[in-house]
Design a protein around this motif. Structure first.
Motif, PDB file in Angstrom:
ATOM      1  N   GLU A 589      63.208 -53.218 -72.247  1.00  0.00           N
ATOM      2  CA  GLU A 589      61.923 -54.080 -72.175  1.00  0.00           C
ATOM      3  C   GLU A 589      62.355 -54.822 -71.021  1.00  0.00           C
ATOM      4  OE1 GLU A 589      59.088 -57.429 -74.458  1.00  0.00           O
ATOM      5  OE2 GLU A 589      60.608 -56.287 -75.409  1.00  0.00           O
ATOM      6  N   LYS A 590      63.641 -55.700 -70.824  1.00  0.00           N
ATOM      7  CA  LYS A 590      63.961 -56.448 -69.724  1.00  0.00           C
ATOM      8  C   LYS A 590      63.720 -55.826 -68.285  1.00  0.00           C
ATOM      9  CE  LYS A 590      67.465 -59.671 -68.404  1.00  0.00           C
ATOM     10  NZ  LYS A 590      68.876 -60.300 -69.001  1.00  0.00           N
ATOM     11  N   ILE A 592      62.252 -53.182 -67.553  1.00  0.00           N
ATOM     12  CA  ILE A 592      60.795 -52.809 -67.537  1.00  0.00           C
ATOM     13  C   ILE A 592      60.022 -53.843 -66.637  1.00  0.00           C
ATOM     14  CG2 ILE A 592      58.515 -52.266 -68.323  1.00  0.00           C
ATOM     15  CD1 ILE A 592      60.079 -50.641 -70.479  1.00  0.00           C
ATOM     16  N   ILE A 593      60.184 -55.026 -67.325  1.00  0.00           N
ATOM     17  CA  ILE A 593      59.601 -56.387 -66.793  1.00  0.00           C
ATOM     18  C   ILE A 593      60.302 -56.769 -65.334  1.00  0.00           C
ATOM     19  CG2 ILE A 593      59.177 -58.689 -67.269  1.00  0.00           C
ATOM     20  CD1 ILE A 593      58.924 -58.120 -70.303  1.00  0.00           C
ATOM     21  N   LEU A 594      61.595 -56.543 -65.238  1.00  0.00           N
ATOM     22  CA  LEU A 594      62.089 -57.064 -64.055  1.00  0.00           C
ATOM     23  C   LEU A 594      61.700 -56.362 -62.910  1.00  0.00           C
ATOM     24  CD1 LEU A 594      65.883 -57.905 -64.932  1.00  0.00           C
ATOM     25  CD2 LEU A 594      63.917 -59.585 -64.726  1.00  0.00           C
ATOM     26  N   SER A 595      61.434 -54.859 -63.038  1.00  0.00           N
ATOM     27  CA  SER A 595      61.043 -53.775 -62.019  1.00  0.00           C
ATOM     28  C   SER A 595      59.618 -54.450 -61.810  1.00  0.00           C
ATOM     29  CB  SER A 595      61.060 -52.447 -62.787  1.00  0.00           C
ATOM     30  OG  SER A 595      62.352 -52.047 -62.881  1.00  0.00           O
ATOM     31  N   GLU A 596      58.500 -54.660 -62.696  1.00  0.00           N
ATOM     32  CA  GLU A 596      57.514 -54.974 -62.323  1.00  0.00           C
ATOM     33  C   GLU A 596      57.516 -56.387 -61.539  1.00  0.00           C
ATOM     34  OE1 GLU A 596      53.702 -57.068 -64.574  1.00  0.00           O
ATOM     35  OE2 GLU A 596      55.038 -55.699 -65.771  1.00  0.00           O
ATOM     36  N   TRP A 597      58.418 -57.280 -61.820  1.00  0.00           N
ATOM     37  CA  TRP A 597      58.380 -58.505 -61.042  1.00  0.00           C
ATOM     38  C   TRP A 597      58.884 -58.197 -59.545  1.00  0.00           C
ATOM     39  CZ3 TRP A 597      61.549 -62.375 -64.833  1.00  0.00           C
ATOM     40  CH2 TRP A 597      60.554 -62.605 -65.870  1.00  0.00           C
ATOM     41  N   ILE A 598      59.623 -57.344 -59.482  1.00  0.00           N
ATOM     42  CA  ILE A 598      60.182 -56.845 -58.178  1.00  0.00           C
ATOM     43  C   ILE A 598      59.173 -56.412 -57.288  1.00  0.00           C
ATOM     44  CG2 ILE A 598      61.864 -55.580 -56.845  1.00  0.00           C
ATOM     45  CD1 ILE A 598      63.987 -56.280 -59.159  1.00  0.00           C
ATOM     46  N   ILE A 599      58.497 -55.629 -57.860  1.00  0.00           N
ATOM     47  CA  ILE A 599      57.432 -54.648 -57.158  1.00  0.00           C
ATOM     48  C   ILE A 599      56.203 -55.368 -56.802  1.00  0.00           C
ATOM     49  CG2 ILE A 599      56.014 -52.684 -57.124  1.00  0.00           C
ATOM     50  CD1 ILE A 599      57.914 -51.324 -59.441  1.00  0.00           C
ATOM     51  N   GLN A 600      55.882 -56.412 -57.849  1.00  0.00           N
ATOM     52  CA  GLN A 600      54.733 -56.963 -57.550  1.00  0.00           C
ATOM     53  C   GLN A 600      54.976 -58.146 -56.738  1.00  0.00           C
ATOM     54  OE1 GLN A 600      51.684 -56.132 -58.546  1.00  0.00           O
ATOM     55  NE2 GLN A 600      51.640 -55.203 -60.365  1.00  0.00           N
ATOM     56  N   SER A 601      55.825 -58.846 -56.879  1.00  0.00           N
ATOM     57  CA  SER A 601      56.322 -59.833 -55.978  1.00  0.00           C
ATOM     58  C   SER A 601      56.796 -59.676 -54.527  1.00  0.00           C
ATOM     59  CB  SER A 601      57.263 -60.766 -56.587  1.00  0.00           C
ATOM     60  OG  SER A 601      58.435 -60.240 -56.653  1.00  0.00           O
ATOM     61  N   ASN A 602      57.133 -58.377 -54.302  1.00  0.00           N
ATOM     62  CA  ASN A 602      57.827 -58.088 -53.016  1.00  0.00           C
ATOM     63  C   ASN A 602      59.203 -58.699 -52.875  1.00  0.00           C
ATOM     64  OD1 ASN A 602      58.010 -56.909 -50.625  1.00  0.00           O
ATOM     65  ND2 ASN A 602      57.107 -58.415 -49.327  1.00  0.00           N
ATOM     66  N   TYR A 603      59.764 -58.742 -54.053  1.00  0.00           N
ATOM     67  CA  TYR A 603      60.903 -59.487 -54.150  1.00  0.00           C
ATOM     68  C   TYR A 603      61.928 -59.429 -53.036  1.00  0.00           C
ATOM     69  CZ  TYR A 603      65.736 -60.804 -56.041  1.00  0.00           C
ATOM     70  OH  TYR A 603      66.540 -61.528 -56.096  1.00  0.00           O
ATOM     71  N   PHE A 604      62.177 -58.080 -52.494  1.00  0.00           N
ATOM     72  CA  PHE A 604      63.278 -58.017 -51.410  1.00  0.00           C
ATOM     73  C   PHE A 604      62.566 -58.391 -50.116  1.00  0.00           C
ATOM     74  CE2 PHE A 604      64.449 -54.823 -54.435  1.00  0.00           C
ATOM     75  CZ  PHE A 604      65.853 -55.091 -54.644  1.00  0.00           C
ATOM     76  N   GLY A 605      61.169 -58.354 -49.744  1.00  0.00           N
ATOM     77  CA  GLY A 605      60.656 -58.939 -48.726  1.00  0.00           C
ATOM     78  C   GLY A 605      60.816 -60.586 -48.519  1.00  0.00           C
ATOM     79  N   LEU A 606      60.719 -61.286 -49.838  1.00  0.00           N
ATOM     80  CA  LEU A 606      60.957 -62.796 -49.914  1.00  0.00           C
ATOM     81  C   LEU A 606      62.088 -62.697 -49.574  1.00  0.00           C
ATOM     82  CD1 LEU A 606      58.837 -63.335 -53.115  1.00  0.00           C
ATOM     83  CD2 LEU A 606      58.286 -63.914 -50.888  1.00  0.00           C
ATOM     84  N   LYS A 607      63.248 -61.953 -50.070  1.00  0.00           N
ATOM     85  CA  LYS A 607      64.661 -62.124 -49.831  1.00  0.00           C
ATOM     86  C   LYS A 607      65.147 -62.239 -48.415  1.00  0.00           C
ATOM     87  CE  LYS A 607      67.646 -62.782 -52.658  1.00  0.00           C
ATOM     88  NZ  LYS A 607      68.145 -63.840 -53.298  1.00  0.00           N
ATOM     89  N   THR A 608      64.216 -61.007 -47.765  1.00  0.00           N
ATOM     90  CA  THR A 608      64.598 -61.024 -46.103  1.00  0.00           C
ATOM     91  C   THR A 608      64.121 -62.227 -45.421  1.00  0.00           C
ATOM     92  OG1 THR A 608      64.510 -58.500 -46.635  1.00  0.00           O
ATOM     93  CG2 THR A 608      64.196 -59.554 -44.515  1.00  0.00           C
ATOM     94  N   GLU A 609      63.108 -62.712 -45.750  1.00  0.00           N
ATOM     95  CA  GLU A 609      62.213 -63.899 -45.186  1.00  0.00           C
ATOM     96  C   GLU A 609      63.306 -65.045 -45.218  1.00  0.00           C
ATOM     97  OE1 GLU A 609      58.555 -64.434 -46.817  1.00  0.00           O
ATOM     98  OE2 GLU A 609      57.588 -62.232 -46.214  1.00  0.00           O
ATOM     99  N   ARG A 610      63.972 -65.070 -46.216  1.00  0.00           N
ATOM    100  CA  ARG A 610      64.693 -66.308 -46.638  1.00  0.00           C
ATOM    101  C   ARG A 610      66.151 -66.223 -45.836  1.00  0.00           C
ATOM    102  NH1 ARG A 610      63.836 -67.645 -53.089  1.00  0.00           N
ATOM    103  NH2 ARG A 610      61.594 -68.069 -52.782  1.00  0.00           N
TER     104      ARG A 610
END
Length: 610
Positions: A589-590, A592-610
């Motif tokens: 379950e963890k 699954i939820i973390l994958s959703e957060w990463i995809i929906q939030s553009n997590y790696f894009g945010l990390k790149t911008e920082r």
């Protein structure tokens, strides 16, 4: 004395009869007055639209993979939601027809019938309701295999839509002109009033029952978004389409999910735990190519299968028996409603796909640590390519390949012998083109090949001189096995070409499936055949005595390849390495939820911008 007795008896009897008559007359007046305020013609035409939605949900209950069992209030919740959706469509119809009730009812019926039919047909292939943005993939209908699959999806019960259209049309013509009057709206209001009264009574009943279940009741107007994304089929059955749109409206707007600090920290804490992700050190020596073959709808059950004294996949069986080839026939499919595109996404990113949306619809505008990009950054490859049997835009291939870090794509339009238009490449054409372009690549390279010949519908097969028969099996399953033999033969020819060109020994070759072949497409009952997928890794230098051979996930392939190549990347996916006999299941379950957060939030894009 007797007369007085008669009078004393008769007077009360008369009073009672009179009172009873007056009471019945009063009730008749009340009922008559109430019924007079109802326009039965309006309600009958409107109810047919509600029935369209109810029929859809009933059909979906036969095919949809619901995430958890329903509670007793699910049916009432479903009826309530159908009325909400039909009322919304009627209001929309009134708006579009400038207040014409009859025109509004016609639009309501048409819209509910289309929505119902499309969901029923879609569910037969994907086991889900239509996602929010399925319209973005409408171009896939230009594909011959997709259209062929659609035509095989029709069932006898679909005649309901024709019958209901005839009934509605007859009543629509018979009832003549309906204009907007107050009593039509009162009719709808009274219908709502009765239902709300029933709901309130049910709420009082539920209030006396303690239920620790996490399922959200229909009492709440809109379910929590996180629970909708994790259990979209259950939530849609209970909440309907309008409430889904209101809850997930941001999906239509393609906005990034905003993560708070604790969520960001939880994501990083999880994927930087390498205890299950980097377990062996590099097993691949030298600068080897990585050739990744994704086989369409490939079931591990075909391995070592013999029919009519003939092996279905003789070449792949020989690889399975090779002590230097890693084989695992217990890979669990992790795809959701995106099917083939989900399989490719999992292998290329090390993430699980979304449950409530077609992942590539959302992911195409995000940033990821694609497998070829990570290999190139680590100096393991110089260039990368992909060969697909479809058009470049099928399942957003053109955009997703760029995100994965693939330099060049070859599609059906690059094949000289291809039948242009809607025809896709068969596996012979895919592997022939792959052999040609790989020979011209500078080493080391990454090459991704996607096959199509084992795609449903299985009402036909690739005719290559191989025939089998088994009267105990469906014709569709026999056709599928014939296609499996055809693909096996093309893989053997491709490997022979690699050896002839001197590429084979310098390459790690992965053969995996995008997803399973669904029993319904094989005309087989559920659970009559395992949905496990096969995984082959050739020239990987894997010590079989230290590798995991039991149940695992598609998610683990990305992590295993990085472990094999000794890639020291901060991101190693959310899977677990298979180079470990102490393997622990990676799909929880963890994750699954973390994958959703990463995809929906553009997590790696945010990390790149920082």
């Amino acid at each position: 004395m007797k007369r007085n007795n008669v009078i004393s008896f008769a007077i009360p009897m008369f009073c009672r009869n009179f009172a009873s008559a007056m009471e019945m007359t009063f009730l008749k007046q009340i009922i008559g007055k109430w019924m007079g305020r109802l326009n039965m013609r309006f309600l009958l035409l409107f109810s047919l639209s509600v029935v369209n939605l109810l029929f859809m949900h009933w059909q979906m209950a036969q095919t949809v993979e619901f995430e958890y069992p329903f509670k007793p209030d699910a049916i009432l919740s479903n009826v309530f939601s159908c009325l909400i959706d039909a009322t919304f469509f009627f209001a929309l119809g009134l708006l579009l027809t400038r207040g014409r009730v009859k025109g509004g009812l016609l639009l309501t019926f048409i819209l509910t019938a289309i929505l119902s039919f499309c969901n029923v047909l879609y569910s037969r292939f994907f086991g889900h309701y239509l996602p929010n943005m399925a319209i973005l993939q409408i171009g896939n209908l230009n594909d011959s295999d997709v259209m062929g699959s659609v035509f095989t999806g029709f069932r006898w019960q679909d005649s309901y839509y024709i019958l209901m259209a005839v009934v509605f049309g007859w009543l629509y013509v018979k009832y003549g002109r309906l204009v907007l009057k107050a009593h039509y709206l009162r009719s709808l209001g009274m219908l709502w009033g009765v239902l709300v009264a029933v709901v309130l009574a049910f709420i009082l009943l539920l209030a006396t029952v303690h239920d620790p279940s996490p399922e959200i009741s229909f009492i709440r107007f809109s379910p929590i978004r996180v629970q909708y994304t994790q259990a979209p089929n259950n939530m849609l059955f209970r909440s309907g389409f309008l409430r889904r749109v209101l809850v997930c409206y941001e999906d239509f707007l393609q906005k990034d999910l905003e993560l708070d600090k604790s969520q960001m920290e939880e994501i990083e804490h999880e994927y930087t735990d390498y205890s299950e992700r980097a377990v062996s050190g590099p097993t691949v020596e030298g600068n080897k190519n990585l050739i990744f073959i994704i086989v369409e709808s490939y079931l591990a059950a075909t391995s070592d299968l013999v029919v009519d004294g003939k092996e279905i996949t003789p070449f792949l069986n020989s690889l399975k028996r090779d002590s230097d080839v890693y084989y695992n026939g217990h890979v669990r499919p992790n795809v959701t409603i995106g099917e083939s595109s989900d399989g490719q996404f999992i292998y290329m990113t090390g993430l699980l796909p979304l449950k409530s949306e077609i992942t590539v619809n959302i992911a195409k505008d995000k940033t990821f640590c694609g497998l070829p990009a990570v290999l190139k950054k680590a100096g393991r490859i110089k260039q990368s390519q992909i060969v697909v049997p479809t058009s470049p835009t099928f399942w957003e291939q053109d955009k997703m390949n760029e995100l994965y870090g693939i330099d060049r794509m070859y599609s059906k339009f690059d094949c000289a012998k291809a039948l242009h238009g809607s025809e896709d490449l068969n596996d012979e054409q895919v592997f022939t083109m792959a052999s040609r372009v790989e020979a011209a690549l500078g080493t080391p390279f990454f090459s991704l090949l996607v096959t199509m010949s084992m795609h449903n519908p299985y009402t036909k097969y690739e005719d290559h001189g191989f025939m089998i028969s088994d009267k105990n099996q469906s014709a569709e399953y026999i056709n599928y096995l014939i296609d499996c033999h055809y693909t096996d033969m093309q893989i053997e020819r491709f490997v022979s070409d690699l050896k002839r060109q001197g590429i084979f020994d310098q390459s790690v070759i992965v053969i995996a499936a995008d997803h399973d072949a669904h029993p319904v497409h094989l005309n087989m009952a559920e659970n009559t055949i395992s949905n496990e997928l096969p995984l082959f890794i050739i020239n990987g230098g894997i010590d079989m005595s230290k590798a995991w051979m039991g149940p695992c996930n598609q998610l683990d392939v990305y992590t295993t390849l990085l472990d094999m190549f000794g890639i020291e990347s901060k991101w190693r996916g959310l899977g677990h390495s298979l180079l470990n006999t102490n393997y622990i299941n990676s799909v929880t379950e963890k994750t699954i939820i973390l994958s959703e957060w990463i995809i929906q939030s553009n997590y790696f894009g945010l990390k790149t911008e920082r």
